[in-house]
Scaffold this motif. Structure first.
Motif, PDB file in Angstrom:
ATOM      1  N   LYS A   1       8.947 -10.869  17.875  1.00 42.37           N
ATOM      2  CA  LYS A   1       9.647  -9.873  17.066  1.00 42.37           C
ATOM      3  C   LYS A   1      10.938 -10.415  16.485  1.00 42.37           C
ATOM      4  CE  LYS A   1       7.538  -6.107  19.465  1.00 42.37           C
ATOM      5  NZ  LYS A   1       7.345  -5.751  20.812  1.00 42.37           N
ATOM      6  N   ASN A   2      11.743 -11.058  17.302  1.00 41.67           N
ATOM      7  CA  ASN A   2      13.033 -11.560  16.846  1.00 41.67           C
ATOM      8  C   ASN A   2      13.467 -12.694  17.778  1.00 41.67           C
ATOM      9  OD1 ASN A   2      15.411 -11.728  15.414  1.00 41.67           O
ATOM     10  ND2 ASN A   2      16.400 -10.056  16.511  1.00 41.67           N
ATOM     11  N   PRO A   3      12.815 -13.864  17.647  1.00 48.29           N
ATOM     12  CA  PRO A   3      13.049 -14.950  18.598  1.00 48.29           C
ATOM     13  C   PRO A   3      14.224 -15.849  18.213  1.00 48.29           C
ATOM     14  CG  PRO A   3      11.343 -15.580  17.082  1.00 48.29           C
ATOM     15  CD  PRO A   3      11.745 -14.177  16.701  1.00 48.29           C
ATOM     16  N   VAL A   4      14.715 -16.574  19.213  1.00 50.08           N
ATOM     17  CA  VAL A   4      15.737 -17.590  18.994  1.00 50.08           C
ATOM     18  C   VAL A   4      15.554 -18.686  20.039  1.00 50.08           C
ATOM     19  CG1 VAL A   4      17.476 -16.472  20.479  1.00 50.08           C
ATOM     20  CG2 VAL A   4      18.220 -17.998  18.620  1.00 50.08           C
ATOM     21  N   ILE A   5      15.877 -19.906  19.639  1.00 46.97           N
ATOM     22  CA  ILE A   5      15.885 -21.032  20.569  1.00 46.97           C
ATOM     23  C   ILE A   5      17.344 -21.346  20.857  1.00 46.97           C
ATOM     24  CG2 ILE A   5      15.329 -23.469  20.906  1.00 46.97           C
ATOM     25  CD1 ILE A   5      12.919 -22.953  18.986  1.00 46.97           C
ATOM     26  N   VAL A   6      17.676 -21.455  22.145  1.00 44.30           N
ATOM     27  CA  VAL A   6      19.051 -21.718  22.566  1.00 44.30           C
ATOM     28  C   VAL A   6      19.076 -23.031  23.354  1.00 44.30           C
ATOM     29  CG1 VAL A   6      21.037 -20.848  23.857  1.00 44.30           C
ATOM     30  CG2 VAL A   6      19.508 -19.242  22.680  1.00 44.30           C
ATOM     31  N   PRO A   7      19.333 -24.146  22.662  1.00 43.78           N
ATOM     32  CA  PRO A   7      19.418 -25.417  23.377  1.00 43.78           C
ATOM     33  C   PRO A   7      20.757 -25.544  24.097  1.00 43.78           C
ATOM     34  CG  PRO A   7      19.442 -25.758  20.994  1.00 43.78           C
ATOM     35  CD  PRO A   7      19.433 -24.294  21.229  1.00 43.78           C
ATOM     36  N   ILE A   8      20.721 -26.093  25.295  1.00 47.47           N
ATOM     37  CA  ILE A   8      21.954 -26.397  26.005  1.00 47.47           C
ATOM     38  C   ILE A   8      22.456 -27.731  25.473  1.00 47.47           C
ATOM     39  CG2 ILE A   8      22.989 -26.914  28.239  1.00 47.47           C
ATOM     40  CD1 ILE A   8      20.902 -25.026  29.479  1.00 47.47           C
ATOM     41  N   VAL A   9      23.690 -27.744  24.997  1.00 47.71           N
ATOM     42  CA  VAL A   9      24.287 -28.957  24.431  1.00 47.71           C
ATOM     43  C   VAL A   9      24.502 -29.961  25.562  1.00 47.71           C
ATOM     44  CG1 VAL A   9      26.344 -29.854  23.287  1.00 47.71           C
ATOM     45  CG2 VAL A   9      25.415 -27.628  22.606  1.00 47.71           C
ATOM     46  N   ARG A  10      24.127 -31.111  25.412  1.00 44.65           N
ATOM     47  CA  ARG A  10      23.532 -31.930  24.404  1.00 44.65           C
ATOM     48  C   ARG A  10      22.047 -32.112  24.638  1.00 44.65           C
ATOM     49  NH1 ARG A  10      26.735 -37.446  24.344  1.00 44.65           N
ATOM     50  NH2 ARG A  10      25.501 -37.510  26.197  1.00 44.65           N
ATOM     51  N   GLY A  11      21.647 -32.100  25.898  1.00 46.32           N
ATOM     52  CA  GLY A  11      20.272 -32.441  26.244  1.00 46.32           C
ATOM     53  C   GLY A  11      19.194 -31.621  25.580  1.00 46.32           C
ATOM     54  N   GLY A  12      19.440 -30.345  25.357  1.00 45.72           N
ATOM     55  CA  GLY A  12      18.408 -29.476  24.812  1.00 45.72           C
ATOM     56  C   GLY A  12      18.320 -29.441  23.302  1.00 45.72           C
TER      57      GLY A  12
ATOM     58  N   ASP B   1      21.429  -9.660  20.209  1.00 45.18           N
ATOM     59  CA  ASP B   1      20.800  -9.645  18.883  1.00 45.18           C
ATOM     60  C   ASP B   1      19.329 -10.055  18.853  1.00 45.18           C
ATOM     61  OD1 ASP B   1      23.267  -8.887  17.935  1.00 45.18           O
ATOM     62  OD2 ASP B   1      23.712 -10.802  16.950  1.00 45.18           O
ATOM     63  N   TYR B   2      18.853 -10.783  19.849  1.00 47.23           N
ATOM     64  CA  TYR B   2      17.497 -11.330  19.790  1.00 47.23           C
ATOM     65  C   TYR B   2      16.619 -10.760  20.895  1.00 47.23           C
ATOM     66  CZ  TYR B   2      19.265 -14.594  16.354  1.00 47.23           C
ATOM     67  OH  TYR B   2      19.821 -15.142  15.231  1.00 47.23           O
ATOM     68  N   ASN B   3      15.321 -10.674  20.621  1.00 47.87           N
ATOM     69  CA  ASN B   3      14.363 -10.119  21.583  1.00 47.87           C
ATOM     70  C   ASN B   3      13.764 -11.160  22.516  1.00 47.87           C
ATOM     71  OD1 ASN B   3      14.666  -7.555  20.535  1.00 47.87           O
ATOM     72  ND2 ASN B   3      13.021  -7.827  19.072  1.00 47.87           N
ATOM     73  N   GLU B   4      13.452 -12.337  21.992  1.00 48.09           N
ATOM     74  CA  GLU B   4      12.858 -13.402  22.803  1.00 48.09           C
ATOM     75  C   GLU B   4      13.783 -14.611  22.720  1.00 48.09           C
ATOM     76  OE1 GLU B   4       9.730 -10.941  20.782  1.00 48.09           O
ATOM     77  OE2 GLU B   4      11.073 -12.430  19.946  1.00 48.09           O
TER      78      GLU B   4
ATOM     79  N   ASN C   1      13.787 -10.856  27.434  1.00 48.20           N
ATOM     80  CA  ASN C   1      12.791 -11.906  27.617  1.00 48.20           C
ATOM     81  C   ASN C   1      13.438 -13.267  27.418  1.00 48.20           C
ATOM     82  OD1 ASN C   1      10.694 -10.029  27.974  1.00 48.20           O
ATOM     83  ND2 ASN C   1      10.541  -9.766  25.775  1.00 48.20           N
ATOM     84  N   ILE C   2      13.767 -13.923  28.508  1.00 49.11           N
ATOM     85  CA  ILE C   2      14.379 -15.250  28.437  1.00 49.11           C
ATOM     86  C   ILE C   2      13.475 -16.224  29.179  1.00 49.11           C
ATOM     87  CG2 ILE C   2      16.358 -16.667  29.079  1.00 49.11           C
ATOM     88  CD1 ILE C   2      18.127 -14.239  28.731  1.00 49.11           C
ATOM     89  N   GLU C   3      13.123 -17.298  28.486  1.00 45.85           N
ATOM     90  CA  GLU C   3      12.292 -18.351  29.075  1.00 45.85           C
ATOM     91  C   GLU C   3      13.092 -19.651  29.048  1.00 45.85           C
ATOM     92  OE1 GLU C   3       9.121 -17.959  30.198  1.00 45.85           O
ATOM     93  OE2 GLU C   3       8.790 -15.925  29.453  1.00 45.85           O
ATOM     94  N   PHE C   4      12.902 -20.473  30.076  1.00 45.13           N
ATOM     95  CA  PHE C   4      13.566 -21.770  30.174  1.00 45.13           C
ATOM     96  C   PHE C   4      12.521 -22.865  30.003  1.00 45.13           C
ATOM     97  CE2 PHE C   4      16.121 -18.756  32.477  1.00 45.13           C
ATOM     98  CZ  PHE C   4      17.426 -19.100  32.160  1.00 45.13           C
ATOM     99  N   TYR C   5      12.805 -23.831  29.114  1.00 43.37           N
ATOM    100  CA  TYR C   5      11.870 -24.926  28.846  1.00 43.37           C
ATOM    101  C   TYR C   5      12.585 -26.273  28.884  1.00 43.37           C
ATOM    102  CZ  TYR C   5       8.353 -21.573  27.383  1.00 43.37           C
ATOM    103  OH  TYR C   5       7.423 -20.554  27.371  1.00 43.37           O
ATOM    104  N   ALA C   6      11.869 -27.279  29.387  1.00 35.26           N
ATOM    105  CA  ALA C   6      12.382 -28.644  29.413  1.00 35.26           C
ATOM    106  C   ALA C   6      11.230 -29.613  29.183  1.00 35.26           C
ATOM    107  CB  ALA C   6      13.042 -28.943  30.756  1.00 35.26           C
TER     108      ALA C   6
END
Length: 158
Positions: free
Chosen positions: A32-43, A89-92, A122-127
């Protein structure tokens, strides 16, 4: 004892990004309204690559990338106001990191989010990679890594 090194390739990154995109699609058939949030710097690199890949999986949606800075040594999210706005502001929300070593960074970030933000969604963590002994068990990652190996990514210079 010398630390072993493993040099990841762009092909590794491509496989990982494809794996993550499939995982997201299986969990979220519709975004619906996704965003990617990288952790600086590695992500940052993973976050950017994932944004491009998700455009092929969800052609009608442009997934923005909004990085945040986080320091585990003082338990501070440097961009806490930015993160609050993202959560509001974001859903996913897909948080990315290059690898999960101890899992401390993502565990603390997860705890800080749960404690401080009422609109925790809805927060997912990816690496890219994760160690089996990681303490943050909610992280999704492409491949297990060896405990005694230093991983060098294609965007790093020695």
């Amino acid at each position: 004892m010398d630390t072993k090194k493993y040099y990841t390739t762009w092909t590794d990154v491509k496989h990982c990004v494809t794996y993550i995109a499939k995982d997201i699609k299986s969990k979220y058939p519709v975004l619906k309204n996704p965003v990617i949030v990288p952790i600086v710097r590695g992500g940052l690199c993973l976050g950017t690559c994932l944004s491009h890949k998700l455009k092929t999986v969800y052609p009608s949606i442009n997934v923005p990338v909004i990085p945040v800075s986080f320091q585990t040594r003082d338990f501070q999210i440097n961009d806490s106001e930015k993160l609050k706005k993202i959560i509001d502001d974001y859903n996913e929300i897909f948080i990315t990191e290059d690898l999960v070593d101890s899992g401390q960074t993502l565990k603390i970030m997860d705890q800080v989010i749960a404690i401080n933000y009422q609109n925790y969604k809805n927060i997912e963590f990816y690496a890219l990679f994760g160690k089996k002994k990681s303490i943050h068990l909610k992280t999704n990652y492409w491949k297990d890594i060896e405990e005694d190996t230093w991983y060098v990514f294609p965007w790093e210079m020695e």
